[in-house]
Design a protein around this motif. Structure first.
Motif, PDB file in Angstrom:
ATOM      1  N   ALA B  75      30.729 -14.125  58.217  1.00 50.32           N
ATOM      2  CA  ALA B  75      29.320 -14.111  58.613  1.00 50.32           C
ATOM      3  C   ALA B  75      28.725 -12.843  58.016  1.00 50.32           C
ATOM      4  O   ALA B  75      29.449 -11.924  57.711  1.00 50.32           O
ATOM      5  CB  ALA B  75      29.237 -14.042  60.139  1.00 50.32           C
ATOM      6  N   ASP B  76      27.436 -12.724  57.866  1.00 51.65           N
ATOM      7  CA  ASP B  76      26.742 -11.590  57.211  1.00 51.65           C
ATOM      8  C   ASP B  76      27.217 -11.333  55.792  1.00 51.65           C
ATOM      9  O   ASP B  76      27.129 -10.202  55.339  1.00 51.65           O
ATOM     10  CB  ASP B  76      26.957 -10.211  57.855  1.00 51.65           C
ATOM     11  N   TYR B  77      27.740 -12.306  55.140  1.00 46.66           N
ATOM     12  CA  TYR B  77      28.219 -12.021  53.790  1.00 46.66           C
ATOM     13  C   TYR B  77      27.044 -11.773  52.836  1.00 46.66           C
ATOM     14  O   TYR B  77      26.065 -12.513  52.844  1.00 46.66           O
ATOM     15  CB  TYR B  77      29.067 -13.200  53.266  1.00 46.66           C
ATOM     16  N   ASN B  78      27.124 -10.709  52.022  1.00 43.94           N
ATOM     17  CA  ASN B  78      26.087 -10.427  51.020  1.00 43.94           C
ATOM     18  C   ASN B  78      26.530 -10.954  49.675  1.00 43.94           C
ATOM     19  O   ASN B  78      27.570 -10.563  49.168  1.00 43.94           O
ATOM     20  CB  ASN B  78      25.870  -8.908  50.889  1.00 43.94           C
ATOM     21  N   GLU B  79      25.706 -11.783  49.091  1.00 41.39           N
ATOM     22  CA  GLU B  79      26.109 -12.372  47.818  1.00 41.39           C
ATOM     23  C   GLU B  79      26.141 -11.349  46.702  1.00 41.39           C
ATOM     24  O   GLU B  79      25.359 -10.406  46.693  1.00 41.39           O
ATOM     25  CB  GLU B  79      25.130 -13.491  47.429  1.00 41.39           C
ATOM     26  N   VAL B  80      27.036 -11.608  45.772  1.00 39.31           N
ATOM     27  CA  VAL B  80      27.149 -10.729  44.615  1.00 39.31           C
ATOM     28  C   VAL B  80      26.609 -11.462  43.399  1.00 39.31           C
ATOM     29  O   VAL B  80      27.030 -12.569  43.093  1.00 39.31           O
ATOM     30  CB  VAL B  80      28.627 -10.345  44.369  1.00 39.31           C
ATOM     31  N   SER B  81      25.635 -10.832  42.731  1.00 38.78           N
ATOM     32  CA  SER B  81      25.057 -11.470  41.550  1.00 38.78           C
ATOM     33  C   SER B  81      25.611 -10.800  40.292  1.00 38.78           C
ATOM     34  O   SER B  81      26.304  -9.779  40.375  1.00 38.78           O
ATOM     35  CB  SER B  81      23.543 -11.327  41.575  1.00 38.78           C
ATOM     36  N   PHE B  82      25.274 -11.358  39.155  1.00 40.72           N
ATOM     37  CA  PHE B  82      25.746 -10.782  37.900  1.00 40.72           C
ATOM     38  C   PHE B  82      25.266  -9.337  37.748  1.00 40.72           C
ATOM     39  O   PHE B  82      26.009  -8.482  37.284  1.00 40.72           O
ATOM     40  CB  PHE B  82      25.242 -11.639  36.732  1.00 40.72           C
ATOM     41  N   MET B  83      24.022  -9.101  38.149  1.00 33.75           N
ATOM     42  CA  MET B  83      23.465  -7.754  38.015  1.00 33.75           C
ATOM     43  C   MET B  83      24.077  -6.768  38.998  1.00 33.75           C
ATOM     44  O   MET B  83      23.806  -5.564  38.922  1.00 33.75           O
ATOM     45  CB  MET B  83      21.944  -7.782  38.215  1.00 33.75           C
ATOM     46  N   ASP B  84      24.882  -7.270  39.937  1.00 28.21           N
ATOM     47  CA  ASP B  84      25.562  -6.346  40.850  1.00 28.21           C
ATOM     48  C   ASP B  84      26.839  -5.815  40.233  1.00 28.21           C
ATOM     49  O   ASP B  84      27.379  -4.811  40.679  1.00 28.21           O
ATOM     50  CB  ASP B  84      25.917  -7.064  42.161  1.00 28.21           C
ATOM     51  N   LEU B  85      27.333  -6.515  39.206  1.00 28.10           N
ATOM     52  CA  LEU B  85      28.631  -6.128  38.635  1.00 28.10           C
ATOM     53  C   LEU B  85      28.674  -4.675  38.122  1.00 28.10           C
ATOM     54  O   LEU B  85      29.644  -3.977  38.352  1.00 28.10           O
ATOM     55  CB  LEU B  85      29.041  -7.102  37.513  1.00 28.10           C
ATOM     56  N   PRO B  86      27.632  -4.221  37.396  1.00 23.99           N
ATOM     57  CA  PRO B  86      27.726  -2.839  36.912  1.00 23.99           C
ATOM     58  C   PRO B  86      27.670  -1.790  38.007  1.00 23.99           C
ATOM     59  O   PRO B  86      27.930  -0.621  37.768  1.00 23.99           O
ATOM     60  CB  PRO B  86      26.518  -2.699  35.979  1.00 23.99           C
ATOM     61  N   ARG B  87      27.313  -2.199  39.224  1.00 22.82           N
ATOM     62  CA  ARG B  87      27.243  -1.224  40.307  1.00 22.82           C
ATOM     63  C   ARG B  87      28.347  -1.466  41.321  1.00 22.82           C
ATOM     64  O   ARG B  87      28.214  -1.132  42.502  1.00 22.82           O
ATOM     65  CB  ARG B  87      25.888  -1.324  41.002  1.00 22.82           C
ATOM     66  N   CYS B  88      29.418  -2.050  40.854  1.00 26.45           N
ATOM     67  CA  CYS B  88      30.499  -2.469  41.749  1.00 26.45           C
ATOM     68  C   CYS B  88      31.096  -1.310  42.528  1.00 26.45           C
ATOM     69  O   CYS B  88      31.378  -1.446  43.713  1.00 26.45           O
ATOM     70  CB  CYS B  88      31.584  -3.152  40.925  1.00 26.45           C
ATOM     71  N   GLU B  89      31.290  -0.181  41.873  1.00 31.16           N
ATOM     72  CA  GLU B  89      31.896   0.948  42.563  1.00 31.16           C
ATOM     73  C   GLU B  89      31.018   1.379  43.725  1.00 31.16           C
ATOM     74  O   GLU B  89      31.504   1.648  44.832  1.00 31.16           O
ATOM     75  CB  GLU B  89      32.079   2.120  41.579  1.00 31.16           C
ATOM     76  N   HIS B  90      29.717   1.429  43.476  1.00 34.54           N
ATOM     77  CA  HIS B  90      28.784   1.812  44.521  1.00 34.54           C
ATOM     78  C   HIS B  90      28.835   0.820  45.668  1.00 34.54           C
ATOM     79  O   HIS B  90      28.855   1.199  46.846  1.00 34.54           O
ATOM     80  CB  HIS B  90      27.370   1.892  43.939  1.00 34.54           C
ATOM     81  N   LEU B  91      28.878  -0.471  45.327  1.00 38.06           N
ATOM     82  CA  LEU B  91      28.907  -1.503  46.370  1.00 38.06           C
ATOM     83  C   LEU B  91      30.188  -1.418  47.182  1.00 38.06           C
ATOM     84  O   LEU B  91      30.182  -1.581  48.406  1.00 38.06           O
ATOM     85  CB  LEU B  91      28.786  -2.889  45.735  1.00 38.06           C
ATOM     86  N   LEU B  92      31.296  -1.155  46.495  1.00 40.17           N
ATOM     87  CA  LEU B  92      32.577  -1.040  47.194  1.00 40.17           C
ATOM     88  C   LEU B  92      32.538   0.127  48.165  1.00 40.17           C
ATOM     89  O   LEU B  92      32.947   0.014  49.321  1.00 40.17           O
ATOM     90  CB  LEU B  92      33.711  -0.851  46.178  1.00 40.17           C
TER      91      LEU B  92
END
Lengths: 558, 344
Positions: B75-92
């Protein structure tokens, strides 16, 4: 927390004066005032109090570690949460390594692994939230939108902005900023190429160097060789341009942060030594330079000790050119071995050095073997860096009862005259022996008046003779050692010293020898009898008086 | 390619675990380090393939698939888009720090001080990661108040570069220009508060000297977009200092013409107020609007910056004045009044 197991005295040592309500209120007021960052007044105030803040945070951290629970700590230091909470968001506090590290440690220290009440549970939540926000949130929503749409992560964005900013700040602004321990090591190698020259120069200028955070300095030096060289040359200039070798040389050298930087980066130490080598070659017989090199090496070794255990392998990296067999024996300080072992150690050292020197002479023949010369030079350079053993040799010469001391004399001759041009070493050794004989006689004679038939030859020996190779510096240091360690009463030894030094005019050099000996004695690496200290002080004041009365341009001054 | 897709899927799953699962409480230093290496892998995938629209589509499809599965699991899952890939470290990082199950020992590692001389930690990239981030941000802020030498701040310049770079990548893929326009719309919001910022970014992007053909075509595309978007131009005209507008007009002919058009539109929406004795924006005029003196100043500045425009422009204004009746008295034709002010 295991700190509770420490003995009470140790606890009190680490915590220092306890934090009282007044101090807490002071820092609370500061934290609130500094929230209004932006005015020049606030910035000035922050820079004035940054070091005090470090002390305060250290005390807080000590108290947190010593107190059993967070609930207790919060009771003892009521506004702590607010203070830490505000300081976290102040970029001037968080930009420097020291304060940022302390602040984070305080926050993490307040986290309770097993919260026992509501207060601690709430504190835990708050700490997590603050840390998360500090690391991941951004104030600028518009920038965030762009970062998302262009796929640029926040870290990269901030680094790029930083690069741009550093390209054009004005010099006056820089000086204000630099008092905030701005760390350059945020930016990597590729970036430093783009740093504006003004920025780097300001960071490196002498009056600011001492105020800047050491990591910033080290980073500038590491990435910009000319600036490291500049810093070393400034140091040499300072040490050699004052009237006599400065008495607080060691303190000054430590403050420059150069030894620490060299301990962290092997390459820097190599560069500094290259500079020392070339200065030595240019300024033969300049005892002040010898002092600097010796003191620098000592400071460096101390810093190195803090970073890593000393092994032969690790030392080799820092002294690649020096003969491996001599490295550890020479770098070992006299204080690190029992006094009785000194004589044997010196005998071994001298024998090794003699072997090396003779090898060079063998290879000489018609064409001068450059490798042989190189080896001897490197060996001699290492000896200059480890002059403590030469000083011990001087001391033993005077104090040991046994007569055969030709190898100690050889060592001292080699130290002052490493080159054996036209095989002069034998002649110099003879001269040294002659000087030694005179000195021995003078120092054992207890009757007044002084035997002048020994004084005059000594004075002659101390003057430079153009026709044949001579060893005035060697003779001078022998005389100084004699004056310090001989059994004569103070007044007599001072009188001999005064007469000879005055006639020869080698006051500056005498001061150098005295000062460097004093440094070593302060370390306690010599038999630190009070009488010796007193004697040295007396001689130093004699020299100062004489220098005050003498014309500064005497023939033997540099 | 299949391997790449599998890896991306795994990385996205890892992100979800980091954000929502209590499995993180079992993560040790090695696991943490590996997680960040996965994030780095995603950034690498983006860098390699973001200019290749075919591969991008394939990756996006995979992401859609993975997102769907994860939406069911968390639940509350945030989708990951292609444009999120370059900011993966930040998202992690954000995912981990927001996860209440993350042990404090792991947080300590992330906030530890990165000591360049210490060889104690094997996992250099995660130790002190957060401390380093805080340092970067603080350094930027510390230098912030002192960028006064240029009107366009360092932030705006960097953001302008980011904008142009992404735009260039989109254009070089030969994709539908509407995609590029959509990108500009989403990156440069014009709502309250954000408008001024967007104007500064556009200014920075346009004032940076172009050093490649790609950059020139990006700037050209941006200018075309500006011409269509009168709203943006109006914001620029009303918020930017005139010196900056002069620079822009001098640097780009398209801007000059577009800006001239905007000024004319503004002028045409003016009414003469008898009570004020002055031209004022009509109540029906679109915001933002300029006062008459301000507008005259803009016209003057434009003509100063672009002398070549001046004669044609004056002729045009004269023509419009004649259409209005060619009156010389004040208050009857905005064109006439502008002309007479500008000619002073």
């Amino acid at each position: 927390m295991t700190e509770l197991q420490q003995p009470l005295s140790q606890l009190q040592e680490t915590s220092g004066p306890l934090l009282d309500a007044q101090k807490m209120q002071f820092w609370m007021d500061k934290a609130v005032a500094w929230d209004q960052v932006g005015s020049a007044q606030t910035l000035k105030d922050i820079s004035r109090h940054l070091r005090g803040l470090t002390d305060f945070l250290q005390q807080v951290l000590a108290q947190i570690s010593n107190t059993g629970s967070t609930a207790e700590t919060m009771k003892e230091l009521p506004c702590l949460g607010q203070i830490l909470g505000r300081l976290c968001w102040n970029p001037y506090v968080t930009v420097g390594d020291t304060n940022r590290g302390l602040l984070l440690q305080c926050l993490l220290g307040l986290y309770s692994e097993n919260p026992s009440n509501a207060l601690e549970r709430k504190a835990n939540q708050w700490i997590r939230k603050v840390l998360c926000r500090l690391a991941t949130e951004d104030d600028d929503p518009a920038a965030q939108i762009l970062m998302k749409s262009t796929g640029v992560p926040p870290k990269e964005y901030h680094l790029r902005v930083l690069k741009k900013r550093c390209l054009f700040p004005s010099l006056t602004v820089l000086k204000l900023l630099l008092s905030f321990a701005l760390c350059c090591n945020v930016l990597g190698q590729s970036f430093t190429d783009a740093l504006s020259e003004d920025f780097l120069d300001a960071l490196n200028s002498t009056d600011l160097r001492l105020a800047v955070d050491e990591t910033a300095l080290v980073s500038v030096w590491y990435h910009s060789l000319p600036r490291l060289e500049e810093a070393v040359l400034d140091l040499l200039e300072f040490a050699t341009s004052t009237g006599s070798a400065p008495q607080n040389l060691e303190q000054h050298i430590s403050k420059t942060q150069l030894p620490k930087a060299c301990a962290q980066h092997c390459s820097m130490f190599l560069v500094v030594n290259d500079i020392f080598r070339s200065i030595l070659k240019q300024a033969e017989g300049n005892l002040a330079v010898h002092s600097v090199i010796q003191t620098f090496t000592r400071c460096f070794l101390k810093e190195l000790e803090e970073l890593q255990p000393r092994t032969a392998a690790s030392l080799k990296a820092f002294f690649p050119q020096s003969p491996t067999s001599l490295l550890v024996p020479l770098l070992t300080l006299p204080s690190e071995m029992p006094q009785e072992a000194w004589k044997n150690h010196l005998e071994w050292l001298t024998a090794s050095l003699q072997r090396l020197a003779e090898q060079e002479e063998e290879e000489e023949g018609d064409s001068q073997s450059s490798r042989g010369h190189h080896n001897v030079f490197e060996t001699w350079f290492l000896l200059v860096q480890c002059s403590h053993w030469v000083q011990v040799a001087g001391e033993l010469l005077v104090t040991s009862e046994a007569e055969p001391c030709s190898n100690l004399l050889w060592l001292m001759t080699f130290y002052y005259h490493p080159t054996n041009r036209w095989h002069c070493r034998a002649a110099l050794l003879e001269e040294a022996k002659e000087a030694w004989r005179h000195l021995r006689t003078l120092s054992s004679a207890s009757a007044r008046p002084l035997p002048t038939d020994h004084l005059q030859p000594l004075i002659t020996l101390l003057s430079l003779k153009p026709q044949r190779p001579s060893a005035p510096l060697l003779t001078l240091s022998l005389m100084v050692y004699c004056a310090i360690f001989c059994q004569l009463p103070n007044s007599q030894s001072v009188e001999i010293f005064q007469t000879v030094a005055h006639a020869a005019g080698l006051l500056h050099e005498a001061a150098c020898v005295l000062n460097s000996l004093q440094h070593r004695l302060n370390e306690g690496s010599c038999s630190s009898r009070d009488t010796v200290h007193v004697r040295i002080k007396k001689l130093q004041s004699t020299v100062t008086h004489m220098q005050a009365g003498v014309n500064p341009h005497t023939p033997h001054n540099r | 390619m299949e391997a790449v897709l599998k890896n991306v899927a795994s990385a996205v799953e890892l992100l979800a675990v980091a954000a929502h699962s209590d499995a993180v409480s079992q993560w040790d230093e090695q696991t943490l380090s590996r997680a960040f290496q996965w994030a780095g892998y995603c950034e690498h995938v983006y860098t390699r393939f973001h200019t290749n629209s075919a591969i991008r589509r394939v990756v996006e499809k995979q992401l859609q698939h993975t997102n769907a599965t994860l939406r069911d699991a968390f639940a509350d899952y945030n989708e990951v888009s292609f444009m999120d890939l370059p900011r993966c470290e930040h998202l992690l990082l954000r995912a981990l720090l927001n996860n209440p199950q993350l042990p404090i020992s792991t947080i300590r590692i992330l906030f530890g001080l990165k000591n360049g001389t210490s060889r104690r930690y094997h996992y250099q990239e995660v130790t002190g990661l957060c401390s380093h981030l805080i340092q970067c941000k603080s350094a930027c802020e510390v230098l912030c108040p002192f960028s006064g030498l240029s009107t366009v701040s360092a932030e705006a310049e960097v953001q302008g570069e980011m904008l142009m770079k992404r735009l260039g990548a989109l254009l070089s893929q030969g994709s539908d220009p509407s995609q590029a326009e959509h990108f500009l719309h989403s990156s440069l919001p014009l709502c309250e508060g954000a408008a001024r910022h967007s104007c500064l970014v556009i200014t920075a992007a346009l004032l940076t000297a172009s050093d490649s053909a790609g950059q020139t075509s990006s700037q050209s595309f941006l200018l075309d977009w500006l011409q269509k978007e009168h709203g943006v131009l109006q914001h620029m005209g009303s918020t930017l200092p005139s010196a900056v507008l002069k620079d822009l007009a001098g640097a780009h002919r398209k801007f000059r013409d577009a800006y001239f058009g905007t000024l004319k539109k503004w002028a045409s929406e003016m009414e003469y107020s008898l009570s004020d004795g002055e031209w004022v924006p009509a109540c029906t005029a679109a915001a933002p609007a300029l006062s008459f003196p301000k507008m005259v100043e803009h016209f003057s500045d434009l003509f100063d910056a672009c002398p070549s425009l001046r004669r044609n422009a004056e002729d045009e204004l004269l023509h419009l004045k004649i259409l209005d009746g060619d009156f010389d008295a004040r208050g009857l034709s905005v064109w006439g009044d502008i002309l007479s002010e500008v000619k002073k």
